[in-house]
Design a protein around this motif. Structure first.
Motif, PDB file in Angstrom:
ATOM      1  N   THR A   1       0.845  -1.202   0.000  1.00  6.63           N
ATOM      2  CA  THR A   1       0.000   0.000   0.000  1.00  6.63           C
ATOM      3  C   THR A   1       0.884   1.257   0.000  1.00  6.63           C
ATOM      4  OG1 THR A   1      -0.300  -0.412   2.356  1.00  6.63           O
ATOM      5  CG2 THR A   1      -2.159  -0.890   0.925  1.00  6.63           C
ATOM      6  N   GLY A   2       2.089   1.159   0.599  1.00  6.56           N
ATOM      7  CA  GLY A   2       3.027   2.293   0.544  1.00  6.56           C
ATOM      8  C   GLY A   2       3.385   2.617  -0.907  1.00  6.56           C
TER       9      GLY A   2
ATOM     10  N   LEU B   1       0.446   4.151  -2.728  1.00  7.09           N
ATOM     11  CA  LEU B   1       0.258   5.549  -2.316  1.00  7.09           C
ATOM     12  C   LEU B   1       1.342   6.458  -2.904  1.00  7.09           C
ATOM     13  CD1 LEU B   1      -0.697   4.864   1.393  1.00  7.09           C
ATOM     14  CD2 LEU B   1      -2.110   6.125  -0.226  1.00  7.09           C
TER      15      LEU B   1
ATOM     16  N   ALA C   1      -0.049  13.457   5.031  1.00  9.04           N
ATOM     17  CA  ALA C   1       0.082  12.461   6.103  1.00  9.04           C
ATOM     18  C   ALA C   1       1.359  11.653   5.910  1.00  9.04           C
ATOM     19  CB  ALA C   1      -1.129  11.535   6.103  1.00  9.04           C
ATOM     20  N   MET C   2       1.660  11.276   4.670  1.00  5.16           N
ATOM     21  CA  MET C   2       2.844  10.453   4.406  1.00  5.16           C
ATOM     22  C   MET C   2       4.120  11.191   4.757  1.00  5.16           C
ATOM     23  SD  MET C   2       1.825   8.512   0.931  1.00  5.16           S
ATOM     24  CE  MET C   2       3.184   7.337   0.928  1.00  5.16           C
TER      25      MET C   2
ATOM     26  N   GLY D   1       4.835  10.890   8.352  1.00  9.05           N
ATOM     27  CA  GLY D   1       4.947   9.537   8.921  1.00  9.05           C
ATOM     28  C   GLY D   1       3.651   9.088   9.560  1.00  9.05           C
ATOM     29  N   LEU D   2       2.549   9.793   9.265  1.00  6.05           N
ATOM     30  CA  LEU D   2       1.247   9.418   9.835  1.00  6.05           C
ATOM     31  C   LEU D   2       0.511   8.498   8.879  1.00  6.05           C
ATOM     32  CD1 LEU D   2       0.160  12.955  11.066  1.00  6.05           C
ATOM     33  CD2 LEU D   2       1.121  11.100  12.436  1.00  6.05           C
ATOM     34  N   LEU D   3      -0.531   7.850   9.380  1.00  2.00           N
ATOM     35  CA  LEU D   3      -1.302   6.971   8.501  1.00  2.00           C
ATOM     36  C   LEU D   3      -2.215   7.795   7.603  1.00  2.00           C
ATOM     37  CD1 LEU D   3      -2.423   3.938  10.692  1.00  2.00           C
ATOM     38  CD2 LEU D   3      -0.465   4.131   9.164  1.00  2.00           C
ATOM     39  N   VAL D   4      -2.343   7.347   6.374  1.00  2.93           N
ATOM     40  CA  VAL D   4      -3.276   7.937   5.425  1.00  2.93           C
ATOM     41  C   VAL D   4      -4.676   7.420   5.812  1.00  2.93           C
ATOM     42  CG1 VAL D   4      -3.906   7.903   2.971  1.00  2.93           C
ATOM     43  CG2 VAL D   4      -1.492   8.015   3.649  1.00  2.93           C
TER      44      VAL D   4
ATOM     45  N   GLY E   1       2.289  -3.958   4.235  1.00  6.10           N
ATOM     46  CA  GLY E   1       1.924  -2.630   4.744  1.00  6.10           C
ATOM     47  C   GLY E   1       0.429  -2.444   4.947  1.00  6.10           C
ATOM     48  N   PHE E   2      -0.328  -3.490   4.813  1.00  6.60           N
ATOM     49  CA  PHE E   2      -1.774  -3.447   5.035  1.00  6.60           C
ATOM     50  C   PHE E   2      -2.194  -4.775   5.638  1.00  6.60           C
ATOM     51  CE2 PHE E   2      -6.208  -3.861   4.344  1.00  6.60           C
ATOM     52  CZ  PHE E   2      -6.723  -2.584   4.334  1.00  6.60           C
TER      53      PHE E   2
ATOM     54  N   ARG F   1      -2.868  -1.787   8.693  1.00  9.04           N
ATOM     55  CA  ARG F   1      -2.060  -1.052   9.661  1.00  9.04           C
ATOM     56  C   ARG F   1      -2.834  -0.871  10.966  1.00  9.04           C
ATOM     57  NH1 ARG F   1       2.118   0.231   6.029  1.00  9.04           N
ATOM     58  NH2 ARG F   1       3.288   2.011   6.778  1.00  9.04           N
TER      59      ARG F   1
ATOM     60  N   GLN G   1      -8.767  -1.560   9.376  1.00  9.00           N
ATOM     61  CA  GLN G   1      -8.368  -2.054   8.051  1.00  9.00           C
ATOM     62  C   GLN G   1      -8.432  -3.581   8.013  1.00  9.00           C
ATOM     63  OE1 GLN G   1      -4.547  -0.428   6.977  1.00  9.00           O
ATOM     64  NE2 GLN G   1      -5.311   1.666   6.891  1.00  9.00           N
TER      65      GLN G   1
ATOM     66  N   ARG H   1      14.073   8.168   1.101  1.00 11.35           N
ATOM     67  CA  ARG H   1      12.648   8.467   1.207  1.00 11.35           C
ATOM     68  C   ARG H   1      12.477   9.543   2.263  1.00 11.35           C
ATOM     69  NH1 ARG H   1       9.360   2.879   1.890  1.00 11.35           N
ATOM     70  NH2 ARG H   1       8.373   4.134   3.492  1.00 11.35           N
TER      71      ARG H   1
ATOM     72  N   ARG I   1       6.850   7.038  12.855  1.00 10.49           N
ATOM     73  CA  ARG I   1       6.304   5.831  12.218  1.00 10.49           C
ATOM     74  C   ARG I   1       6.278   4.661  13.200  1.00 10.49           C
ATOM     75  NH1 ARG I   1       9.954   5.175   7.248  1.00 10.49           N
ATOM     76  NH2 ARG I   1       8.567   3.525   6.576  1.00 10.49           N
TER      77      ARG I   1
HETATM   78  P1  AMP Z   1       5.406   1.924   3.847  1.00 10.53           P
HETATM   79  O1  AMP Z   1       6.008   1.989   2.483  1.00 10.53           O
HETATM   80  O2  AMP Z   1       4.562   0.691   4.064  1.00 10.53           O
HETATM   81  O3  AMP Z   1       6.402   2.144   4.954  1.00 10.53           O
HETATM   82  O4  AMP Z   1       4.366   3.147   3.930  1.00 10.53           O
HETATM   83  C1  AMP Z   1       4.765   4.491   3.788  1.00 10.53           C
HETATM   84  C2  AMP Z   1       3.677   5.426   4.275  1.00 10.53           C
HETATM   85  O5  AMP Z   1       2.492   5.224   3.482  1.00 10.53           O
HETATM   86  C3  AMP Z   1       3.209   5.208   5.696  1.00 10.53           C
HETATM   87  O6  AMP Z   1       4.045   5.894   6.647  1.00 10.53           O
HETATM   88  C4  AMP Z   1       1.806   5.792   5.661  1.00 10.53           C
HETATM   89  O7  AMP Z   1       1.827   7.202   5.640  1.00 10.53           O
HETATM   90  C5  AMP Z   1       1.324   5.337   4.289  1.00 10.53           C
HETATM   91  N1  AMP Z   1       0.672   4.007   4.338  1.00 10.53           N
HETATM   92  C6  AMP Z   1       1.108   2.836   3.764  1.00 10.53           C
HETATM   93  N2  AMP Z   1       0.250   1.830   3.989  1.00 10.53           N
HETATM   94  C7  AMP Z   1      -0.769   2.363   4.716  1.00 10.53           C
HETATM   95  C8  AMP Z   1      -1.973   1.838   5.281  1.00 10.53           C
HETATM   96  N3  AMP Z   1      -2.282   0.535   5.152  1.00 10.53           N
HETATM   97  N4  AMP Z   1      -2.781   2.689   5.958  1.00 10.53           N
HETATM   98  C9  AMP Z   1      -2.490   3.997   6.095  1.00 10.53           C
HETATM   99  N5  AMP Z   1      -1.367   4.562   5.613  1.00 10.53           N
HETATM  100  C10 AMP Z   1      -0.511   3.760   4.922  1.00 10.53           C
END
Ligand code: AMP
Length: 223
Positions: free
Chosen positions: A31-32, A35, A52-53, A56-59, A85-86, A88, A92, A157, A168
């Protein structure tokens, strides 16, 4: 089957997902990545996710679920897919369970201590062209400036910067116990030590998937 790779940032979920794809042929859905692509393409969902990204917060769950729904409806996900990544959070976890109620689930938590993770994340670099992941700490040829696959520039990143990493982890730790409990109660929970080299970790991950595949085949035959 839905294979969920769960773990803190830097635990190696992405690498294990790539190895599952290579061995079993199941697509890895991060999901990262979905996004980041949406942000890069400046789509409506990407614009909602960007702020949000960066912190470092959740979307929002709605935005992530919309992207994910679209992705898992593609034909390559019919037999099985891997989620990186899902979920979180517990909301979800419930949402994906409802969305595809009949699909067997395997939840694999990759456990690594925080000190090791901070070291890994601060050394992580991403190729701006092909997206390959590099690590300055384990690179054999000194510090690479370019990607050795496509010669693209390597970038850090924005959410791998130390202050964002801390946020995070905080976000991750807040929901972890509830998510574990959710999958334990469904008899889908497995834990793997994520500290050894990736190929060693994969031996365990792969054995779990094989066992679960055999189990779900058996269940189909006896039904
Ligand atoms: P990651 O690549 O999995 O470390 O994700 C990078 C960023 O994307 C996270 O810090 C969140 O901001 C967002 N993100 C990724 N997956 C999710 C999710 N399942 N729910 C909410 N935000 C997400």
């Amino acid at each position: 089957m839905r294979i969920i790779l769960y773990g803190p940032p830097g635990s190696g979920k992405g690498t294990q997902g790539d190895l599952v794809l290579k061995k079993f042929g199941y697509p890895k859905i991060s999901t990262g990545d979905l996004l980041r692509r949406a942000v890069q393409d400046k789509t409506a969902l990407g614009l909602k996710a960007d702020a949000a990204m960066r912190k470092g917060l959740l979307v929002s769950d709605t935005v992530v679920l919309e992207l994910l729904k679209e992705r898992i409806s593609l034909p390559d996900c019919r037999t099985a897919y891997v989620l990186d990544g899902f979920p979180r959070n517990i909301k979800q976890a419930r949402a994906i369970g409802h969305l595809e109620a009949g699909r067997p689930e395997v939840f694999i938590e990759i456990r690594v201590d925080e000190e090791t993770l901070v070291g890994r994340l601060s050394a992580r670099r991403i190729c701006s062209k092909c997206g390959a992941i590099h690590n300055l700490a384990t690179c054999e040829r000194g510090r690479p400036e370019f990607c050795d696959i496509c010669r693209g520039d390597l970038e850090q990143r924005p959410d791998d910067l130390p202050e964002v990493i801390k946020e995070r982890f905080r976000v991750y730790n807040r929901e972890t116990e509830k998510v574990r409990e959710f999958y334990r109660s469904r008899n889908a929970y497995h834990a793997v030590d994520g500290r050894p080299p990736a190929m060693k970790v994969f031996e365990t991950v792969s054995a779990i998937i094989e066992r679960e595949l055999a189990g779900s085949r058996e269940a189909r035959v006896t039904r």
